[in-house]
Design an enzyme around this catalytic site. Structure first.
Site, PDB file in Angstrom:
ATOM      1  CD  GLU A  14      76.366  55.380  29.113  1.00  0.00           C
ATOM      2  OE1 GLU A  14      77.566  55.280  28.766  1.00  0.00           O
ATOM      3  OE2 GLU A  14      75.697  54.407  29.504  1.00  0.00           O
TER       4      GLU A  14
ATOM      5  CG  HIS B  69      75.640  52.872  26.099  1.00  0.00           C
ATOM      6  ND1 HIS B  69      76.224  52.331  27.226  1.00  0.00           N
ATOM      7  CD2 HIS B  69      75.316  51.819  25.298  1.00  0.00           C
ATOM      8  CE1 HIS B  69      76.242  51.016  27.115  1.00  0.00           C
ATOM      9  NE2 HIS B  69      75.710  50.680  25.957  1.00  0.00           N
TER      10      HIS B  69
ATOM     11  CD  GLU C 259      80.274  52.979  33.234  1.00  0.00           C
ATOM     12  OE1 GLU C 259      79.593  54.022  33.112  1.00  0.00           O
ATOM     13  OE2 GLU C 259      79.983  51.903  32.683  1.00  0.00           O
TER      14      GLU C 259
ATOM     15  CG  HIS D 260      80.560  53.455  28.867  1.00  0.00           C
ATOM     16  ND1 HIS D 260      79.426  52.908  28.317  1.00  0.00           N
ATOM     17  CD2 HIS D 260      81.600  52.882  28.212  1.00  0.00           C
ATOM     18  CE1 HIS D 260      79.757  52.032  27.381  1.00  0.00           C
ATOM     19  NE2 HIS D 260      81.079  52.001  27.296  1.00  0.00           N
TER      20      HIS D 260
END
Length: 428
Positions: free
Chosen positions: A236, A233, A401, A329
């Site tokens: 990010e 992504h 994350e 992420h």
């Protein structure tokens, strides 16, 4: 939350070539700000002056979509010190944001960088994130866009400044990092770089193999593998800083790094979506798709990096066990650093997927086991985490994350690996 500086100076792209404009602008003696986003990773679409010191901003949607706006990065010039400016981004889509939890936009001043050695700062006041009355165009029904507004006083007159959602890390930054490793005579002995594939835009998707060269074939086959990927992504960017920390550690000279290289083969893909990074997308590739929903049955011509990662792992599994898969992420709404894993329903494997995250939490206070989740949701079946677990049989398959508000290195991952394999790293 008070403003704070990042412990590094990010090199901002030259803007000399951007001065030419296809239509006449007022003199630089006026008080109108100049906005620019024609550089790598930037994505401002339109700026409207709605008051003497107030501007409404629209972000560009991810290419070939009408959605995915959260990341922002743009340049402002012709600044005036003293007045209080107000900026409002009006086409954000997420219903919640850390901006309502104390996070501030990032700010960079070229004058402050040159005269005070200051890098990116989180600054601004009267910051609010809220639903507005603009209806969304990407879906049916009564769904509306969201606005982020903040007030700001520029520190210098005549400055060139940048605002960003998170610390920028561009494709060019990655090339510089990889070139530094390649030019290091010591690191190049155990770090091999090759091109995994080319993206739709023709950009290189890099693959690093990090391990101590084995003197015997039997010794090489005994090593288990670890796969780490990042930046599927584009918006990010904190995932790239986690990846940079991981690469710096695992290629470093510490005794811990050497033990890990002696006992594991690390396969690293630092940027899965270079096209999206370059054009300033938040979530999609140039195929207008979220690559992290297309691992299940990837089309080679449409999603070359995803297809190539799966093919690489499938080949590797014929040679050695892959003991860990981790995709890095950044999270825009949740706090802390945490993992998503895959719950094993088989009685003999029950709860084993929770061991690695639990050890992470014991190795660093920045990692919160209580924030980890292990559900295998149907809507997430196309993610790398679930596909590597279901199709490839990698039990320790995770998405890690990290909140958008700060940075963290991945040294805690390798701290666990050095104690995890008690059969081969007995002295730890």
């Amino acid at each position: 939350t008070s403003s704070y500086a990042v412990p590094f100076l990010h090199e901002i792209p030259s803007h000399a070539a951007l001065e030419a404009c296809p239509f006449p602008l007022p003199s630089y003696d006026d008080d109108v700000l100049r906005f620019e986003s024609r550089f790598e990773c930037a994505n401002l679409f339109r700026a409207r002056r709605v008051g003497p010191y107030e501007y409404e901003l629209e972000l560009r949607w991810d290419y070939f979509t009408m959605k995915h706006t959260q990341w922002f990065y743009f340049r402002v010039s012709n600044t005036k010190a003293g007045p209080t400016y107000k900026f409002t981004i009006i086409n954000l889509l997420k219903s919640g944001s850390l901006y309502n939890e104390g996070m501030k936009p990032l700010f960079y001043s070229e004058k402050n960088a040159k005269t005070k050695n200051l890098g990116w700062l989180r600054m601004g006041h009267n910051i609010h994130y809220y639903k507005n009355n603009i209806r969304r165009k990407d879906c049916k029904g009564e769904r509306y866009q969201y606005s982020l507004t903040w007030q700001f006083q520029f520190p210098n007159t005549g400055d060139v400044c940048y605002f960003s959602h998170c610390y920028p890390y561009s494709y060019t930054d990655l090339q510089k990092d990889l070139l530094e490793i390649a030019n290091d005579a010591v690191k190049s002995q155990y770090v091999k770089q090759r091109i995994l594939c080319h993206s739709l835009g023709g950009n290189m998707v890099h693959l690093l193999t990090v391990t101590t060269p084995s003197t015997h074939l039997t010794e090489a086959k005994q090593k288990r593998a670890v796969v780490v990927t990042a930046r599927v992504h584009p918006g990010e960017t904190n995932s790239s800083y986690m990846m940079r920390g991981f690469i710096n550690f695992i290629t470093g000279a510490s005794p811990d790094a050497k033990v890990l290289r002696d006992n594991f083969v690390f396969k690293i893909v630092p940027m899965l979506n270079p096209d999206g990074v370059i054009v300033g997308n938040y979530r999609s590739s140039l195929a207008a798709r979220d690559l992290n929903r297309n691992y299940k049955n990837p089309i080679k011509d449409a999603y070359p990096s995803i297809w190539s990662v799966k093919a690489m792992i499938r080949r590797m599994l014929t040679e050695r066990e892959v003991v860990l898969y981790c995709d890095l992420h950044g999270h825009s709404r949740k706090m802390n650093v945490f993992m998503y894993g895959c719950e094993n329903k088989e009685p003999s494997l029950r709860l084993q997927e929770r061991v690695f995250p639990n050890m992470m939490s014991r190795n660093t206070s920045k990692f919160k086991y209580s924030s980890c989740r292990f559900k295998v949701q149907k809507k997430k079946e196309g993610t790398g985490r679930i596909v590597m677990w279901q199709q490839m049989g990698i039990m320790n398959s995770f998405t890690m994350e990290q909140r958008s508000r700060g940075t963290i290195t991945c040294t805690s991952i390798v701290a666990i690996l050095k104690t995890w394999d008690t059969t081969s790293v007995t002295h730890y």
